[in-house]
Design an enzyme around this catalytic site. Structure first.
Site, PDB file in Angstrom:
ATOM      1  N   ASP A  51       0.870  -1.166   0.000  1.00 20.98           N
ATOM      2  CA  ASP A  51       0.000   0.000   0.000  1.00 20.98           C
ATOM      3  C   ASP A  51       0.926   1.240   0.000  1.00 20.98           C
ATOM      4  O   ASP A  51       2.121   1.115   0.282  1.00 20.98           O
ATOM      5  CB  ASP A  51      -0.855  -0.090   1.267  1.00 20.98           C
ATOM      6  CG  ASP A  51      -1.463   1.231   1.649  1.00 20.98           C
ATOM      7  OD1 ASP A  51      -2.176   1.792   0.812  1.00 20.98           O
ATOM      8  OD2 ASP A  51      -1.206   1.703   2.778  1.00 20.98           O
TER       9      ASP A  51
ATOM     10  N   ASP B 280       0.152   5.229   1.194  1.00 21.38           N
ATOM     11  CA  ASP B 280       0.068   6.085   2.390  1.00 21.38           C
ATOM     12  C   ASP B 280       0.097   5.258   3.670  1.00 21.38           C
ATOM     13  O   ASP B 280      -0.626   4.267   3.787  1.00 21.38           O
ATOM     14  CB  ASP B 280      -1.236   6.898   2.388  1.00 21.38           C
ATOM     15  CG  ASP B 280      -1.259   7.975   1.315  1.00 21.38           C
ATOM     16  OD1 ASP B 280      -0.886   7.674   0.173  1.00 21.38           O
ATOM     17  OD2 ASP B 280      -1.660   9.109   1.628  1.00 21.38           O
TER      18      ASP B 280
ATOM     19  N   ASP C 161      -1.783  -0.893   5.894  1.00 22.43           N
ATOM     20  CA  ASP C 161      -2.115  -0.395   7.235  1.00 22.43           C
ATOM     21  C   ASP C 161      -3.610  -0.453   7.519  1.00 22.43           C
ATOM     22  O   ASP C 161      -4.022  -0.218   8.649  1.00 22.43           O
ATOM     23  CB  ASP C 161      -1.644   1.061   7.396  1.00 22.43           C
ATOM     24  CG  ASP C 161      -2.400   2.010   6.464  1.00 22.43           C
ATOM     25  OD1 ASP C 161      -2.242   1.869   5.237  1.00 22.43           O
ATOM     26  OD2 ASP C 161      -3.157   2.861   6.967  1.00 22.43           O
TER      27      ASP C 161
HETATM   28  P1  IMP Z   1      -3.310   4.419  -0.025  1.00 20.70           P
HETATM   29  O1  IMP Z   1      -3.123   4.392   1.465  1.00 20.70           O
HETATM   30  O2  IMP Z   1      -1.998   4.305  -0.751  1.00 20.70           O
HETATM   31  O3  IMP Z   1      -4.292   3.389  -0.490  1.00 20.70           O
HETATM   32  O4  IMP Z   1      -3.828   5.901  -0.446  1.00 20.70           O
HETATM   33  C1  IMP Z   1      -5.025   6.459   0.042  1.00 20.70           C
HETATM   34  C2  IMP Z   1      -5.087   7.945  -0.227  1.00 20.70           C
HETATM   35  O5  IMP Z   1      -4.937   8.268  -1.604  1.00 20.70           O
HETATM   36  C3  IMP Z   1      -6.427   8.521   0.127  1.00 20.70           C
HETATM   37  O6  IMP Z   1      -6.550   8.768   1.495  1.00 20.70           O
HETATM   38  C4  IMP Z   1      -6.486   9.808  -0.680  1.00 20.70           C
HETATM   39  O7  IMP Z   1      -5.956  10.884   0.055  1.00 20.70           O
HETATM   40  C5  IMP Z   1      -5.575   9.544  -1.861  1.00 20.70           C
HETATM   41  N1  IMP Z   1      -6.288   9.472  -3.154  1.00 20.70           N
HETATM   42  C6  IMP Z   1      -5.985  10.197  -4.246  1.00 20.70           C
HETATM   43  N2  IMP Z   1      -6.784   9.870  -5.284  1.00 20.70           N
HETATM   44  C7  IMP Z   1      -7.619   8.935  -4.837  1.00 20.70           C
HETATM   45  C8  IMP Z   1      -8.673   8.189  -5.471  1.00 20.70           C
HETATM   46  O8  IMP Z   1      -8.983   8.338  -6.654  1.00 20.70           O
HETATM   47  N3  IMP Z   1      -9.302   7.291  -4.689  1.00 20.70           N
HETATM   48  C9  IMP Z   1      -8.967   7.092  -3.405  1.00 20.70           C
HETATM   49  N4  IMP Z   1      -7.986   7.733  -2.780  1.00 20.70           N
HETATM   50  C10 IMP Z   1      -7.315   8.667  -3.484  1.00 20.70           C
HETATM   51 MG    MG Z   2      -2.646   3.215   3.469  1.00 19.14          MG
END
Ligand code: IMP
Ligand code: MG
Length: 448
Positions: A153, A155, A402
């Site tokens: 993942d 973020d 996470d």
């Molecule tokens: P992940 O933890 O890598 O899955 O990223 C999640 C974060 O990506 C979300 O909290 C958003 O802030 C950001 N995000 C940006 N574009 C999108 C989208 O199209 N769908 C969902 N999340 C997005």
């Molecule tokens: Mg995440």
């Protein structure tokens, strides 16, 4: 009692992992019986040391018993009767296991680091058990032969929430070390962008490091990004200015995904948008709608922050409305709490991970790229056979993320596609990769 029941179980069940809570309950018994809180008043260490030895043995026995219950559940899975396993009766929400879990050995490993058995006031916690489960999964994967694919993942897993993967991130040398062994890497993130530049901005530290490394070109191509959960695929490409090349959907979509109709996608996003707008009105949220090609979300107005309760309520409202809508039954979707935003995406990470498994299995592996740490398929782990030879098996794939709560969390669905590790911050991801490397080296020494 009714009120307490509703609060503890009905309303908060989405914030609990039932398997972890159940193991925590089992370990609480020896803790209560054997911990020696009064030993703090005694001058000699003897009582505390003796207590730690007994607690270690009792915790270890319980972990071995749980390990056996999981083996029994796996035997039921293979016979097609997992709904009738004893574990399923004890923990009804438990899903499928792709590999056995070495819970006893993992407990010993983590107890040597966290000194769980030596604690007199704090019983084995959620985090202790989460980390033991991660270690047991990594032990199983390393003992079962090379891990072929690791998906991460973005973020909170690779970098802090909303940040970017910069060149000083300690995860970079670890990912490069994995790629040197021929391991395939997928970054399966909700962040959904249609152009490579946006991903380069978020991930440039890693992409530049791969570019500058002396990895053979074939190995460099072992990194892909699956964005928007399961919507946009980019592969590493040395010749591109942003180091990434967009791969058209027709080249990687799974058969079931081809059936997703554009009209349904629009309809689902329309339903979700109405639900999100309703939450903005009802809770007077200082937020705005962000509609994209394959997602719709709410993001805070500039300079504002949304409370956890507002985010959770919004996710649960959107989730429930979509679940009962006809289109929500036809099309997979993922509603989740992103920390300071809420998104509803088309598809989910089970599709994202499966797409990675399929994409890499379809790219022929050059002879020179066969993992140099390769061992026979099974050293001492009963790996579950791969039902689909056109895809990397779930038992050979690890997703690190996470968000593993059952509602409002987007890594949860990856459990349908592969083994998983649940980390709490990017430092834990680094620690997990180090643990994997350490266990792999220890095993190599044993085999030699
Ligand atoms: P992940 O933890 O890598 O899955 O990223 C999640 C974060 O990506 C979300 O909290 C958003 O802030 C950001 N995000 C940006 N574009 C999108 C989208 O199209 N769908 C969902 N999340 C997005
Ligand atoms: Mg995440």
């Amino acid at each position: 009692m009714t009120t307490r029941y509703r609060v503890e179980y009905a309303l908060k069940s989405h914030r609990r992992d039932q398997l972890i809570e159940w193991i925590k309950g089992l370990l609480a018994v020896p803790f209560v019986l054997h911990s020696q809180p009064t030993a703090v008043f005694e001058p000699q260490r003897g009582t505390t040391d003796q207590m730690a030895t007994i607690a270690h043995r009792r915790y270890g026995e319980i972990m071995r018993d749980v390990e056996e219950l999981i083996n029994d559940h796996i035997a039921h899975q293979q016979a097609g009767t997992h709904e009738r396993s004893k574990l399923k009766m004890l923990v009804p929400s438990v899903g499928m296991f792709f590999t056995p879990l070495y819970l006893h050995d993992a407990f010993v490993y983590q107890d040597n680091r966290r000194f769980i058995s030596s604690r007199r006031f704090v019983p084995p916690s959620f985090n202790d058990i989460r980390l033991i489960l991660n270690t047991s999964q990594v032990m199983s994967l390393t003992r079962g032969g090379p891990i072929e694919l690791i998906t991460f993942d973005g973020d909170v897993t690779l970098y802090d929430d909303g940040e970017s993967l910069t060149e000083d991130n300690p995860v970079i040398p670890r990912i490069l070390a994995l790629m040197t062994k021929g391991t395939k890497i997928g970054i399966v993130t909700a962040a959904g962008y249609t152009d490579a530049r946006r991903y380069y901005e978020r991930l440039h530290g890693l992409l530049d490091a791969i570019y500058a490394s002396n990895l053979p070109s074939t190995y460099k191509q072992n990194l892909i990004i699956l964005g928007g959960e399961s919507n946009y695929l980019f592969k590493f490409s040395e010749g591109e200015p942003d180091r990434l090349k967009f791969v058209p959907r027709k080249e990687w979509l799974l058969d079931d995904m081809v059936a997703w109709q554009d009209a349904d996608i629009t309809e689902l996003l329309d339903v979700a948008e109405i639900a999100l707008k309703d939450c903005i009105t009802t809770m007077r949220l200082e937020a705005q709608i962000l509609r994209k090609e394959r997602a719709v979300g709410i993001i805070p107005l500039p300079g504002k922050k949304l409370f956890r309760e507002q985010l959770e309520e919004t996710v649960l409202v959107a989730q429930k409305i979509l679940e009962i809508s006809p289109v929500g039954r036809r099309l997979p979707f993922c509603a989740f709490n992103g920390g300071n935003d809420v998104f509803v995406d088309i598809g989910d990470k089970s599709w994202g991970v499966r797409a990675c498994q399929h994409f890499f299995a379809c790219v022929p592996t050059p002879i020179s790229a066969i993992p140099i740490h390769g061992r026979s398929a099974s050293v001492d782990a009963a790996v579950i056979p791969n039902p689909d030879p056109t895809s990397i098996a779930g038992a050979k794939t690890l997703h690190v993320g996470d968000q593993f709560l059952s509602a409002g969390a987007n890594d949860f669905k990856a459990r349908l596609a592969c083994t998983t590790a649940w980390i709490a911050n990017p430092a834990e991801t680094v620690a997990l990769l180090d643990e994997m490397c350490e266990l792999d080296e220890a095993l190599s020494r044993k085999i030699k």
